[in-house]
Design an enzyme around this catalytic site. Structure first.
Site, PDB file in Angstrom:
ATOM      1  N   HIS A 176      -0.716  24.155  33.805  1.00  0.00           N
ATOM      2  CA  HIS A 176      -0.691  24.496  32.328  1.00  0.00           C
ATOM      3  C   HIS A 176       0.763  24.398  32.042  1.00  0.00           C
ATOM      4  O   HIS A 176       1.654  24.696  32.943  1.00  0.00           O
ATOM      5  CB  HIS A 176      -1.080  25.963  31.857  1.00  0.00           C
ATOM      6  CG  HIS A 176      -2.592  25.812  31.761  1.00  0.00           C
ATOM      7  ND1 HIS A 176      -3.205  26.929  31.245  1.00  0.00           N
ATOM      8  CD2 HIS A 176      -3.662  25.127  32.639  1.00  0.00           C
ATOM      9  CE1 HIS A 176      -4.448  26.766  31.390  1.00  0.00           C
ATOM     10  NE2 HIS A 176      -4.820  25.659  32.118  1.00  0.00           N
ATOM     11  N   GLU A 233       2.918  26.327  30.403  1.00  0.00           N
ATOM     12  CA  GLU A 233       3.709  27.555  30.983  1.00  0.00           C
ATOM     13  C   GLU A 233       3.772  28.005  32.545  1.00  0.00           C
ATOM     14  O   GLU A 233       4.910  28.179  32.957  1.00  0.00           O
ATOM     15  CB  GLU A 233       2.904  28.895  30.133  1.00  0.00           C
ATOM     16  CG  GLU A 233       3.040  28.885  28.845  1.00  0.00           C
ATOM     17  CD  GLU A 233       1.498  28.330  28.256  1.00  0.00           C
ATOM     18  OE1 GLU A 233       1.172  28.338  27.080  1.00  0.00           O
ATOM     19  OE2 GLU A 233       0.963  27.535  29.053  1.00  0.00           O
ATOM     20  N   CYS A 251      -2.981  31.552  27.805  1.00  0.00           N
ATOM     21  CA  CYS A 251      -4.042  31.638  28.347  1.00  0.00           C
ATOM     22  C   CYS A 251      -3.842  32.898  29.114  1.00  0.00           C
ATOM     23  O   CYS A 251      -2.971  33.250  29.775  1.00  0.00           O
ATOM     24  CB  CYS A 251      -4.811  30.378  29.131  1.00  0.00           C
ATOM     25  SG  CYS A 251      -4.302  30.298  30.619  1.00  0.00           S
ATOM     26  N   CYS A 309      -2.060  31.907  32.352  1.00  0.00           N
ATOM     27  CA  CYS A 309      -0.620  32.059  32.121  1.00  0.00           C
ATOM     28  C   CYS A 309       0.019  33.215  31.675  1.00  0.00           C
ATOM     29  O   CYS A 309       1.318  33.727  32.256  1.00  0.00           O
ATOM     30  CB  CYS A 309      -0.320  31.060  31.038  1.00  0.00           C
ATOM     31  SG  CYS A 309      -0.759  29.441  31.421  1.00  0.00           S
TER      32      CYS A 309
END
Length: 155
Positions: free
Chosen positions: A52, A54, A82, A85
């Site tokens: 992801h 992040e 999410c 993260c």
């Protein structure tokens, strides 16, 4: 650059990620007003479900700063992080996160984290993934070793 400018940069990264065949997520990490890392979602490109934006930005910032502690940094992300993260943000020590879209916006676009948020609050026995603790294996010993280790890294 100000907070709004950094957040707009994260959104532009998300747009670039879409054009490159990735998910619509972008993130940057700033230290003392300077961008030290930026990333887009690379889940599909790398066949890595943890890639992801992040997470990738945190990994890059940690390399740049040669530390796992990013407590003096600020994260700007195109969307509310999410659960995975969010965990990485807490572990990294980042204390401020700016985001543009929220989790409901992401869900409308087909990226729902509700299932994971719901699962986290359940006991192990009630989760949809089977979690079994084998108590006859001495998993606690590694923590005893850690306690004796002289040069501990504190989290």
């Amino acid at each position: 650059m100000g907070d709004k400018d950094f957040l707009i940069r994260a959104i532009r990264l998300a747009e670039d990620g879409i054009k490159e065949g990735g998910g619509p997520f972008g993130a940057i990490i700033v230290l003392n007003g300077e961008i030290i890392s930026e990333a887009t979602n690379k889940v599909v490109h790398s066949n890595d479900p943890t890639a992801h934006a992040e997470i990738l930005a945190i990994r890059q910032a940690s390399k740049v700063l040669a530390t796992h502690c990013l407590s003096n940094c600020v994260l700007y992300t195109s969307c509310e992080p999410c659960p995975m993260c969010l965990g990485a943000i807490y572990w990294s020590g980042i204390k401020t996160v700016y985001f543009a879209a929220d989790r409901q916006d992401a869900e409308t676009a087909g990226f729902s984290d509700k299932y994971i948020y719901d699962e986290i609050s359940l006991s192990h026995e009630k989760r949809h993934i089977l979690f079994k603790r084998l108590s006859d294996v001495d998993g606690i010993e590694v923590f005893r070793i850690w306690d004796r280790f002289e040069n501990k890294i504190r989290y």
